[in-house]
Design an enzyme around this catalytic site. Structure first.
Site, PDB file in Angstrom:
ATOM      1  N   CYS A  10       0.762  -1.237   0.000  1.00  0.00           N
ATOM      2  CA  CYS A  10       0.000   0.000   0.000  1.00  0.00           C
ATOM      3  C   CYS A  10       0.797   1.294   0.000  1.00  0.00           C
ATOM      4  CB  CYS A  10      -0.870   0.058   1.248  1.00  0.00           C
ATOM      5  SG  CYS A  10      -1.754  -1.442   1.516  1.00  0.00           S
ATOM      6  N   GLY A  36       0.552   0.561  -5.066  1.00  0.00           N
ATOM      7  CA  GLY A  36      -0.630  -0.298  -5.043  1.00  0.00           C
ATOM      8  C   GLY A  36      -1.526   0.093  -6.189  1.00  0.00           C
ATOM      9  N   ASN A 118      -0.038   0.999   5.621  1.00  0.00           N
ATOM     10  CA  ASN A 118       0.966   0.380   4.740  1.00  0.00           C
ATOM     11  C   ASN A 118       1.890  -0.459   5.618  1.00  0.00           C
ATOM     12  OD1 ASN A 118       3.982   1.656   3.153  1.00  0.00           O
ATOM     13  ND2 ASN A 118       2.876  -0.207   2.716  1.00  0.00           N
ATOM     14  N   GLY A 119       1.996  -1.748   5.295  1.00  0.00           N
ATOM     15  CA  GLY A 119       2.862  -2.639   6.062  1.00  0.00           C
ATOM     16  C   GLY A 119       2.160  -3.950   6.354  1.00  0.00           C
ATOM     17  N   CYS A 258      13.316  -0.779   5.339  1.00  0.00           N
ATOM     18  CA  CYS A 258      13.288  -1.775   4.253  1.00  0.00           C
ATOM     19  C   CYS A 258      14.228  -1.337   3.135  1.00  0.00           C
ATOM     20  CB  CYS A 258      11.869  -1.894   3.706  1.00  0.00           C
ATOM     21  SG  CYS A 258      11.810  -2.833   2.175  1.00  0.00           S
ATOM     22  N   TYR A 264      14.003  -0.912  -5.361  1.00  0.00           N
ATOM     23  CA  TYR A 264      12.938  -0.960  -6.361  1.00  0.00           C
ATOM     24  C   TYR A 264      11.719  -0.137  -5.993  1.00  0.00           C
ATOM     25  CZ  TYR A 264       8.849  -2.890  -8.730  1.00  0.00           C
ATOM     26  OH  TYR A 264       7.674  -3.027  -9.403  1.00  0.00           O
ATOM     27  N   CYS A 414       8.792 -11.834   2.477  1.00  0.00           N
ATOM     28  CA  CYS A 414       8.775 -10.639   3.331  1.00  0.00           C
ATOM     29  C   CYS A 414       7.535 -10.685   4.213  1.00  0.00           C
ATOM     30  CB  CYS A 414       8.739  -9.387   2.458  1.00  0.00           C
ATOM     31  SG  CYS A 414       8.503  -7.872   3.405  1.00  0.00           S
ATOM     32  N   CYS A 468      16.661  -3.498   7.107  1.00  0.00           N
ATOM     33  CA  CYS A 468      16.189  -4.877   7.022  1.00  0.00           C
ATOM     34  C   CYS A 468      16.639  -5.451   5.682  1.00  0.00           C
ATOM     35  CB  CYS A 468      14.662  -4.913   7.102  1.00  0.00           C
ATOM     36  SG  CYS A 468      13.993  -6.569   6.797  1.00  0.00           S
ATOM     37  N   CYS A 471      14.691 -10.573   3.226  1.00  0.00           N
ATOM     38  CA  CYS A 471      14.336 -11.370   2.038  1.00  0.00           C
ATOM     39  C   CYS A 471      15.581 -11.906   1.331  1.00  0.00           C
ATOM     40  CB  CYS A 471      13.464 -10.567   1.080  1.00  0.00           C
ATOM     41  SG  CYS A 471      14.076  -8.915   0.771  1.00  0.00           S
TER      42      CYS A 471
HETATM   43 FE1  SF4 Z   1      12.107  -5.010   2.789  1.00  0.00          FE
HETATM   44 FE2  SF4 Z   1      12.949  -7.485   2.243  1.00  0.00          FE
HETATM   45 FE3  SF4 Z   1      12.859  -6.593   4.792  1.00  0.00          FE
HETATM   46 FE4  SF4 Z   1      10.615  -7.060   3.432  1.00  0.00          FE
HETATM   47  S1  SF4 Z   1      12.130  -8.582   4.047  1.00  0.00           S
HETATM   48  S2  SF4 Z   1      11.060  -5.285   4.741  1.00  0.00           S
HETATM   49  S3  SF4 Z   1      11.175  -6.439   1.335  1.00  0.00           S
HETATM   50  S4  SF4 Z   1      14.155  -5.831   3.101  1.00  0.00           S
END
Ligand code: SF4
Length: 491
Positions: A10, A36, A118-119, A258, A264, A414, A468, A471
């Site tokens: 979102c 989105g 969003n999240g 993130c 991207y 994710c 983070c 992924c």
């Molecule tokens: Fe971002 Fe990947 Fe962490 Fe999800 S897992 S918040 S896409 S870095």
């Protein structure tokens, strides 16, 4: 729609104290359309003849321009000087998805309340089960509805305290906009997974997932909402021109932005996590070039192309660095992307993805023929679209095709608001992380990804530990309920 990219759940937008609130929100959602594309909604607050607050709502499936194609909706239905809006990615077509379109609106003990989120709330299932056991009745399968119930069932009397108490119970990622009868709230989880910013248009205040939503409204960007901060905007704030805020916790929390927002997701013209996305994306391209260059075997000029539009900026950085390093190269437009995609008609013997790629992209044969071509892309998810793109480029008879990716292989799902296909569908996972196997699958002469260390070197100045990367690494910064997606989104 053909896409082999992760999808964000979102984008959110909100405005307080502006006589043109619905139109501002419409433009804001337009700018956030990339977050989105399958559904959207706007709720505004107005006063009735008895001076009582009324919430006006319009939402539907489709792009912002489709859902709000009738200008009467903005001018005659969505009246009032405060609004929040939401763009959603969801599975279209099901009745569940229509019910799940945000903003959600309720009327409770302290009045009207609308929410846009969003999240992903990673403990949503646990909280939902508890609430159901206490008698709560859920209307949707969305984790966002949990927040509404937590606020509505609070025993506290002050609304700010109720919202704080509810948000303190959430784990995972949230950037949230809440509109009440007299306030607009903007809140971000303590890790700061997703972006959220505050802006100003004349005397009114605006909040948005990304700053590109301020630019379209010629609004001024003030600052980002801090991780763990609840920003409160009301008439007093408008009078004093200074936002109020409370923190979710006293203690300092580690931040986990993130990193995919830089790779991207965010628009390159936005300012996210303290940086211009354009700068970060060029930086990724430069690191990719210095660590994984390509050299033409005959000493001829290399042709660098992007996969439009998402990897354009990264390809710029890649070619610029090659040039700096003395590698004879040229950035070219080798793929033309059509933005006007309607239905596809699959003939027997054709694959859906092949048709999808051909309808979306075409090659510029003269640019690619007999040349060593470097395709720069930001990420590879299933790999199916990339494979078809390579096939398409091969039809132009290039000398060689090299693929360069400005992120590490995506190996894990994710749980913080980005939607990847299941682990089994991820090409890197299917190939057990073996890049030579992925190379063979894609049919290219060489394939290189950024390593995790190389990726993190782009955020060295901001502290690598503040991002983070789950992924790629499988190291999740919070406890994750691995049944979460199944239970919440696939009921
Ligand atoms: Fe971002 Fe990947 Fe962490 Fe999800 S897992 S918040 S896409 S870095």
């Amino acid at each position: 729609m053909l896409s082999d990219k992760p999808k964000c759940h979102c984008g959110v937008f909100g405005v307080f104290g502006n006589s043109n609130a619905s139109v501002k929100t419409y433009y804001g959602l337009h700018a956030l359309q990339h977050r989105g594309q399958e559904a959207c909604g706007i709720v505004t607050k107005s006063l009735n003849e008895k001076n009582k607050s009324v919430f006006n709502l319009h939402k539907g499936e489709g792009l912002v321009s489709e859902v709000f194609s009738d200008s009467k909706i903005l001018h005659d239905v969505l009246i009032g000087n405060s609004a929040i809006g939401h763009n959603r990615y969801s599975t279209t077509g099901s009745t569940e998805s229509i019910k799940n379109i945000q903003p959600f609106v309720v009327h409770y003990r302290l009045g009207n309340l609308a929410i846009a989120h969003n999240g992903n709330i990673s403990n949503a299932k646990i909280l939902r089960d508890e609430l159901v056991n206490e008698g709560a009745i859920f209307q949707t399968t969305s984790d966002t509805e949990v927040v509404l119930h937590l606020i509505a069932r609070s025993k506290l009397d002050d609304q700010v305290a109720q919202i704080k108490e509810a948000l303190q119970k959430l784990e995972g990622a949230f950037s949230i906009a809440i509109l009440t009868d007299d306030k607009l709230f903007a809140a971000r989880d303590s890790y700061g997974f997703r972006p959220l910013c505050i802006g100003k248009k004349n005397n009114s205040f605006i909040i948005a997932s990304e700053t590109c939503a301020f630019d379209i409204n010629t609004a001024e960007f003030l600052r980002e909402v801090e991780p763990g901060e609840i920003v409160i905007i009301d008439d007093e704030v408008i009078a004093e021109q200074k936002v109020k805020s409370v923190m979710l916790r006293e203690d300092k929390f580690e931040q986990k932005h993130c990193i995919f927002e830089y790779i991207y997701f965010s628009r390159p013209d936005s300012f996210v996590f303290g940086n211009n996305v354009d700068k970060m994306r060029r930086r990724l391209g430069k690191i990719l070039a210095s660590k994984h260059p390509v050299i033409d075997k005959d000493g001829e000029k290399l042709i660098v192309i992007s996969v439009p539009d998402s990897s354009n900026t990264c390809a710029l950085g890649y070619q610029r660095q090659l040039e700096k390093d003395g590698i004879n190269s040229k950035l070219e437009i080798g793929l033309i992307r059509s933005h006007y995609i309607g239905r596809t008609f699959i003939q027997p013997g054709q694959e859906k993805r092949e048709v999808g790629v051909r309808i979306k992209f075409n090659i510029v044969k003269g640019v690619l023929e007999n040349r060593t071509v470097v395709i720069v892309d930001d990420s590879v998810v299933r790999g199916t679209t990339s494979k078809q793109l390579v096939k398409l480029i091969r039809s132009a008879d290039p000398k060689e095709i090299h693929f360069r990716i400005s992120s590490p292989p995506i190996m894990h799902p994710c749980y913080y608001g980005m939607d990847f296909p299941s682990r089994e569908e991820l090409v890197a996972n299917k190939c057990e992380g073996d890049i030579s196997k992925i190379k063979d699958y894609l049919g290219v002469d060489s394939l290189e990804y950024l390593t995790l260390d190389e990726l993190l070197s782009c955020v060295e100045e901001d502290g690598k530990e503040n991002f983070c990367t789950a992924c790629f690494s499988g190291v999740y910064p919070t406890e994750v309920d691995f049944t979460f997606k199944k239970d919440i989104y696939e009921q």
